[in-house]
Design an enzyme around this catalytic site. Sequence first.
Site, short mmCIF file in Angstrom:
data_model
loop_
_atom_site.label_atom_id
_atom_site.label_comp_id
_atom_site.label_asym_id
_atom_site.label_seq_id
_atom_site.Cartn_x
_atom_site.Cartn_y
_atom_site.Cartn_z
CG ASP A 288 36.64 34.18 37.13
OD1 ASP A 288 35.78 34.37 38.00
OD2 ASP A 288 37.07 35.09 36.41
CG HIS A 322 37.81 34.45 41.61
ND1 HIS A 322 37.84 35.36 40.58
CD2 HIS A 322 39.11 34.15 41.86
CE1 HIS A 322 39.09 35.60 40.23
NE2 HIS A 322 39.88 34.86 40.99
#
Length: 515
Positions: A288, A322
């Site tokens: 993430d 991300h």
Amino acid sequence: MLRVLFVSNSSVCMELFNELPYYSPREYEVYLNGALCKRARENVFSLFGLEPDSDYDIRVGGDELRVHTLGESACIKVTKMGAAGDGVREDTEAIQACIDLCPENGRVYFPAGDYLCAPISLKSHITLELSRGARLVGVTEVEKYKAMPAMGIDKDGKERVITTWEGEAIPSRLSLLHGFDLENVKVVGEGVIDGNAQNSSWWTTECAQRSIGRPRLCFFNGCKGVAFHGITAKNSPSWTLHPFYCDDVGFYDIDVQSPPKDAANTDGLDPEGCDGVKIIGCRFSTGDDCIAIKASKIDLAKKFQRAASRHTVRNCYMHHGHGAVVLGSEIGGGLKELSVSQCLFDGTDRGLRIKTRRGRGRLCVIDGLKFENIKMTGVGIPFVVNMYYNCDPDGHSEYVYTRERLPVDDKTPYIGQLEFKNVECRNTHAAAAYFDGLPEQPIKRIRLENVTVDYAEDARAMRPDCLDGVRKMCREGLYFDNVEGVELLNVDIKGQDGERVILKHHKELIDFDYA
């Protein structure tokens, strides 16, 4: 020039002063008390296995500094208290006993071995040292991670937050390493804290269960003077390192790792509502966001008014993830005084990323941020500011996604001036930048100075961020929508498809020496 970043009982972290991202111009040699002890290329390096309360002369090239390690009252070896370190027998009881018995300014020492344990509670004024080859490994049984209440009462009779999940006061399970209201805590060494989530149900069945938040790997609440140095943190059930409402927190020369796929919410480092956070010389590869700076959602922000303030990110390396350095989306308390410099982003989806939305509130003020001397390679979109982030149960509602001008009210966030200087972006994929403000509250000002962007030959298309109604982009230029003022100084974009700059709903464009 050589400077000291951090000193513990048995370790020291040093930084070479230059303006280059992460790496020095050439390999250098480090001498300890006149003897060659290591060769390195990174701007930040560390030395471990030092003696407490001792002088050390450290030399790199023509620069030499004398460093005095901290003294200590005692050193307790966990294996002397019954810890097996064999990765089979659970060592929770022995480890917790060592911590509980450790006197002020003492050190709890883990020799090489695999220490299987359930959640461990730290206390003030101690150092936890994981030596090279030592691993603190989380047990896989969910029931051993006790569910904690969301709210409680502090010693002064005032309401306080105990646990959170994604910026809200929600019951959550106790983290593998945790502390509440502590002072002067250090976690150091060349060892590993391993959440062991890859061998459990945290990323599968427990991920779908939302009434009780998953554990973080390390969670500190209301603490002062917490420092991590040298350790590797990996395979967390959710966010890896989560200091919450803490002051004076440091992360020096650490590694944070989680799989790039199938490991939901495994952010690397999420300081939430903290003041005085230093993240220097660290490496991230996550499933993430790498670093996600937060300040809670609107309810906690209004009640406790804890902004994210005085954060420094320097000489860090981000691979996968991300976003490399991210603000939000739980940023209801606002953010001030953030400096990001000398970082290297390699293959992240986004580089510098801000995500907020209607509903974060009027305290969500993000202003005066500086990003300087950054290099990005193979990043999807180097710069993203998104004020329509479609998170939360109402994230796909018309209130969040509409492009109509709504009233500015108690739920409207604000983004002020953002400055990006000396940034090199190579092999970009989707677009050079995507800045998307609200019609009722445009982004105040974006300044890009000495920025270069080129594109990958095999560039992949992607949506710029998580917002409804946006198309995929590929090899596009700079996109600005609802940004009041845009400054482009010596901006060089090469190889884009279509216009280099797309401007919508702006008031002022200052364009000096645009290549």
